[in-house]
Design an enzyme around this catalytic site. Structure first.
Site, PDB file in Angstrom:
ATOM      1  N   HIS A 306       0.852  -1.183   0.000  1.00  0.00           N
ATOM      2  CA  HIS A 306       0.000   0.000   0.000  1.00  0.00           C
ATOM      3  C   HIS A 306       0.886   1.230   0.000  1.00  0.00           C
ATOM      4  CE1 HIS A 306      -3.157   2.807   1.204  1.00  0.00           C
ATOM      5  NE2 HIS A 306      -3.992   1.893   0.770  1.00  0.00           N
ATOM      6  N   ASP A 363      -7.993  -5.324   0.174  1.00  0.00           N
ATOM      7  CA  ASP A 363      -8.501  -6.130  -0.938  1.00  0.00           C
ATOM      8  C   ASP A 363      -8.158  -7.598  -0.832  1.00  0.00           C
ATOM      9  OD1 ASP A 363      -9.630  -4.004  -2.317  1.00  0.00           O
ATOM     10  OD2 ASP A 363      -7.655  -3.401  -3.011  1.00  0.00           O
TER      11      ASP A 363
HETATM   12  N1  ACO Z   1       4.170  -7.543  -4.728  1.00  0.00           N
HETATM   13  C1  ACO Z   1       5.504  -7.545  -4.897  1.00  0.00           C
HETATM   14  N2  ACO Z   1       6.295  -6.455  -4.758  1.00  0.00           N
HETATM   15  C2  ACO Z   1       5.677  -5.302  -4.439  1.00  0.00           C
HETATM   16  C3  ACO Z   1       4.288  -5.216  -4.242  1.00  0.00           C
HETATM   17  C4  ACO Z   1       3.531  -6.389  -4.391  1.00  0.00           C
HETATM   18  N3  ACO Z   1       2.215  -6.386  -4.225  1.00  0.00           N
HETATM   19  N4  ACO Z   1       3.944  -3.951  -3.941  1.00  0.00           N
HETATM   20  C5  ACO Z   1       5.083  -3.242  -3.945  1.00  0.00           C
HETATM   21  N5  ACO Z   1       6.129  -4.050  -4.227  1.00  0.00           N
HETATM   22  C6  ACO Z   1       7.544  -3.668  -4.293  1.00  0.00           C
HETATM   23  C7  ACO Z   1       7.837  -2.908  -5.583  1.00  0.00           C
HETATM   24  O1  ACO Z   1       8.272  -3.762  -6.614  1.00  0.00           O
HETATM   25  C8  ACO Z   1       8.916  -1.949  -5.124  1.00  0.00           C
HETATM   26  O2  ACO Z   1      10.132  -2.640  -5.104  1.00  0.00           O
HETATM   27  P1  ACO Z   1      11.504  -1.861  -5.439  1.00  0.00           P
HETATM   28  O3  ACO Z   1      11.651  -0.823  -4.361  1.00  0.00           O
HETATM   29  O4  ACO Z   1      12.536  -2.934  -5.366  1.00  0.00           O
HETATM   30  O5  ACO Z   1      11.330  -1.261  -6.795  1.00  0.00           O
HETATM   31  C9  ACO Z   1       8.532  -1.618  -3.686  1.00  0.00           C
HETATM   32  O6  ACO Z   1       7.773  -2.749  -3.230  1.00  0.00           O
HETATM   33  C10 ACO Z   1       7.714  -0.353  -3.548  1.00  0.00           C
HETATM   34  O7  ACO Z   1       6.616  -0.417  -4.456  1.00  0.00           O
HETATM   35  P2  ACO Z   1       5.992   0.850  -5.190  1.00  0.00           P
HETATM   36  O8  ACO Z   1       5.225   0.384  -6.390  1.00  0.00           O
HETATM   37  O9  ACO Z   1       7.044   1.883  -5.390  1.00  0.00           O
HETATM   38  O10 ACO Z   1       5.011   1.355  -4.070  1.00  0.00           O
HETATM   39  P3  ACO Z   1       3.741   2.268  -4.314  1.00  0.00           P
HETATM   40  O11 ACO Z   1       3.474   2.917  -3.007  1.00  0.00           O
HETATM   41  O12 ACO Z   1       3.928   3.135  -5.501  1.00  0.00           O
HETATM   42  O13 ACO Z   1       2.604   1.198  -4.686  1.00  0.00           O
HETATM   43  C11 ACO Z   1       0.738  -0.230  -4.630  1.00  0.00           C
HETATM   44  C12 ACO Z   1       1.575   0.818  -3.859  1.00  0.00           C
HETATM   45  C13 ACO Z   1       0.336   0.301  -6.006  1.00  0.00           C
HETATM   46  C14 ACO Z   1      -0.551  -0.514  -3.845  1.00  0.00           C
HETATM   47  C15 ACO Z   1       1.578  -1.539  -4.762  1.00  0.00           C
HETATM   48  O14 ACO Z   1       1.939  -2.026  -3.494  1.00  0.00           O
HETATM   49  C16 ACO Z   1       0.869  -2.621  -5.583  1.00  0.00           C
HETATM   50  O15 ACO Z   1       0.916  -2.592  -6.819  1.00  0.00           O
HETATM   51  N6  ACO Z   1       0.148  -3.583  -4.891  1.00  0.00           N
HETATM   52  C17 ACO Z   1      -0.624  -4.576  -5.590  1.00  0.00           C
HETATM   53  C18 ACO Z   1      -1.948  -3.971  -6.018  1.00  0.00           C
HETATM   54  C19 ACO Z   1      -2.897  -3.757  -4.869  1.00  0.00           C
HETATM   55  O16 ACO Z   1      -3.096  -4.634  -4.020  1.00  0.00           O
HETATM   56  N7  ACO Z   1      -3.525  -2.562  -4.842  1.00  0.00           N
HETATM   57  C20 ACO Z   1      -4.520  -2.215  -3.832  1.00  0.00           C
HETATM   58  C21 ACO Z   1      -4.102  -1.018  -3.052  1.00  0.00           C
HETATM   59  S1  ACO Z   1      -5.262  -0.715  -1.776  1.00  0.00           S
HETATM   60  C22 ACO Z   1      -6.528   0.033  -2.531  1.00  0.00           C
HETATM   61  O17 ACO Z   1      -6.442   0.669  -3.545  1.00  0.00           O
HETATM   62  C23 ACO Z   1      -7.823  -0.080  -1.856  1.00  0.00           C
END
Ligand code: ACO
Length: 428
Positions: A306, A363
């Site tokens: 998140h 979720d």
């Molecule tokens: N699985 C694996 N790796 C992940 C995940 C994941 N679900 N989420 C983040 N990471 C990793 C990224 O690859 C990144 O790694 P790096 O630093 O080596 O590049 C690091 O963790 C940070 O991730 P970002 O994408 O920079 O974090 P951001 O805050 O932009 O993204 C997000 C948050 C979009 C929710 C992300 O965690 C994700 O895509 N999760 C899966 C989708 C999801 O469940 N969304 C629901 C959000 S809650 C809602 O909207 C109600």
């Protein structure tokens, strides 16, 4: 109120900016005069360090895993309150007393029907249209039907539009479902609760009476409360941005629905359940964990991570308990729930997820519950939109009433061509 100053050195000159403190949470550096004084912009793609507005509605402490609506912890609201009470709280700032709540429920209940002509609108969609496509279209089209509540300068009209949106959203979502399965639309029954009425409009048929299962009704209420608001997330910021130009509330909420549809936001519950079904059995979990950790694989564990929570999402905890209660009541033994629980344990103990502070979000379990109740995955995000409408209208009202409100107009770091002269096509 300025508590202290932050100074910034640019080109040998020092500039002071007021630092403002909220009730709780990080301070903000008020840089509104930055460009005027220095000629420079700040650069913050994805707004990871930018507060876009002042708000009194919702507070999140992502490190501690705390979510408060108007000061009340989400778990207390989810366990003790009703969705109508939470809607009133978000809109008006305080919990209603008994008569305020009765009046509010009465008002919402009296707005549940849709203009009859809107039913024609549905028939224009292909039968296999995604419910979110229908929601975007129908909610935007409300502006064409309710002209008497589109003057955003009139607080009374703003409140009528807010009530209409909250009241009609279950009817709109249920009709999207009915259309997709080829069953007749079911009109609202105002004797039922907000969630009971929604369940009947979705799963009832005119041929026989519909009994609302109280455990399922309770679970829906919990899901709606958990999704009601979440401060300045992508869809709420979209609603605010659309509204900042003076667009009418129905158009603004349609914009929010469009943004919510994406798999990184509201579409994640659908994506999470699809992923759990694809994994299928616990023995395949390590393969998916490895893919999530592989930098060359775009796969992410859906329902994990998140932008704000770097701790357990407090909503996910309530959701897990609700999933257990619903599966037990309905006698559903879904292997997906076992996969979810095991995946959670493995991920929570994996170095990659620990280091990056990736925890289950709201979720992760919601899809398991919705699927057990009987919703197809395509409806999951539509249900999220239904519940989040409450937060969207509360945030939209707050923005319109804010004397500092301006049209949202971010700036950019331009890295394209500098000025050059046009060359006629024959000379290129
Ligand atoms: N699985 C694996 N790796 C992940 C995940 C994941 N679900 N989420 C983040 N990471 C990793 C990224 O690859 C990144 O790694 P790096 O630093 O080596 O590049 C690091 O963790 C940070 O991730 P970002 O994408 O920079 O974090 P951001 O805050 O932009 O993204 C997000 C948050 C979009 C929710 C992300 O965690 C994700 O895509 N999760 C899966 C989708 C999801 O469940 N969304 C629901 C959000 S809650 C809602 O909207 C109600």
């Amino acid at each position: 109120m300025a508590d202290t100053n932050a100074s910034l050195q640019i080109g040998g000159k020092s500039f002071d900016y007021p630092v403002r403190s909220g009730t709780v949470g990080p301070d903000v550096i008020d840089i509104r005069t930055l460009y005027g004084k220095t000629g420079a912009f700040t650069f913050d793609p994805g707004f990871t360090s930018t507060a876009s507005c002042e708000s009194q509605i919702t507070y999140i402490d992502g490190d501690e895993g705390i979510l408060l609506h108007r000061g009340y912890p989400i778990d207390q609201l989810a366990e003790q309150s009703s969705f109508m009470e939470v809607a009133y709280l978000l809109l008006h700032g305080d919990l209603p007393n008994k008569s305020e709540l009765e009046t509010f429920v009465y008002t919402i209940t009296r707005h549940t029907m849709l203009h009859e002509q809107l039913a024609q609108f549905y028939r224009g969609f292909r039968r296999d249209a995604h419910p979110m496509a229908i929601m975007c279209g129908v909610v935007g089209a409300l502006s064409a039907f309710y002209h008497d509540s589109t003057d955003i300068t009139d607080p009374k009209q703003r409140m009528i539009a807010s009530h209409r949106l909250i009241a009609k959203m279950p009817t709109i979502a249920a009709m999207a479902y009915k259309y997709s399965v080829g069953q007749p639309f079911v009109y609202p029954d105002n004797k039922l609760s907000y969630t009971g009425n929604f369940l009947r409009m979705t799963f009832g048929v005119p041929a026989e009476p519909f009994e609302v299962n109280p455990i399922v009704e309770q679970a829906m209420r919990t899901i709606f409360i958990l999704h009601a608001d979440h401060e300045q997330n992508a869809s709420t910021s979209t609603v605010r941005l659309a509204g900042s130009s003076g667009a009418n509330p129905f158009a603004c909420i349609a914009a929010g629905i469009a943004c919510l549809w994406g798999p990184a936001h509201g579409g994640a519950n659908e994506a999470a359940l699809n992923m759990l079904r694809e994994i299928g059995t616990p023995d395949r979990i390590p393969e998916y964990i490895a893919r999530a950790k592989d930098k060359d694989d775009p796969f992410r564990l859906m329902g994990f991570g998140h932008r704000v929570y770097k701790n357990y999402d407090p909503r996910a905890k309530v959701m897990q308990k609700t999933a257990e209660a619903v599966l037990k009541e309905l006698g559903v033994s879904d292997p997906v729930f076992d996969v979810a629980r095991e995946l959670e344990q493995i991920a929570l103990n994996d170095e990659y997820f620990i280091e990056k502070k990736l925890y289950p979000n709201v979720d992760f379990y919601s899809g398991v519950i919705l699927s057990a109740i009987g919703f197809p995955t395509s409806m999951f995000t539509a249900l999220f939109a239904l519940a989040r409408t409450v937060g969207w209208v509360a945030q939209w009202n707050e923005m319109i009433s804010d004397p500092d409100q301006k049209i949202g107009r971010p700036r950019q770091l331009y890295t394209g061509q500098a000025q050059r002269d046009y060359v006629p096509v024959g000379q290129r």
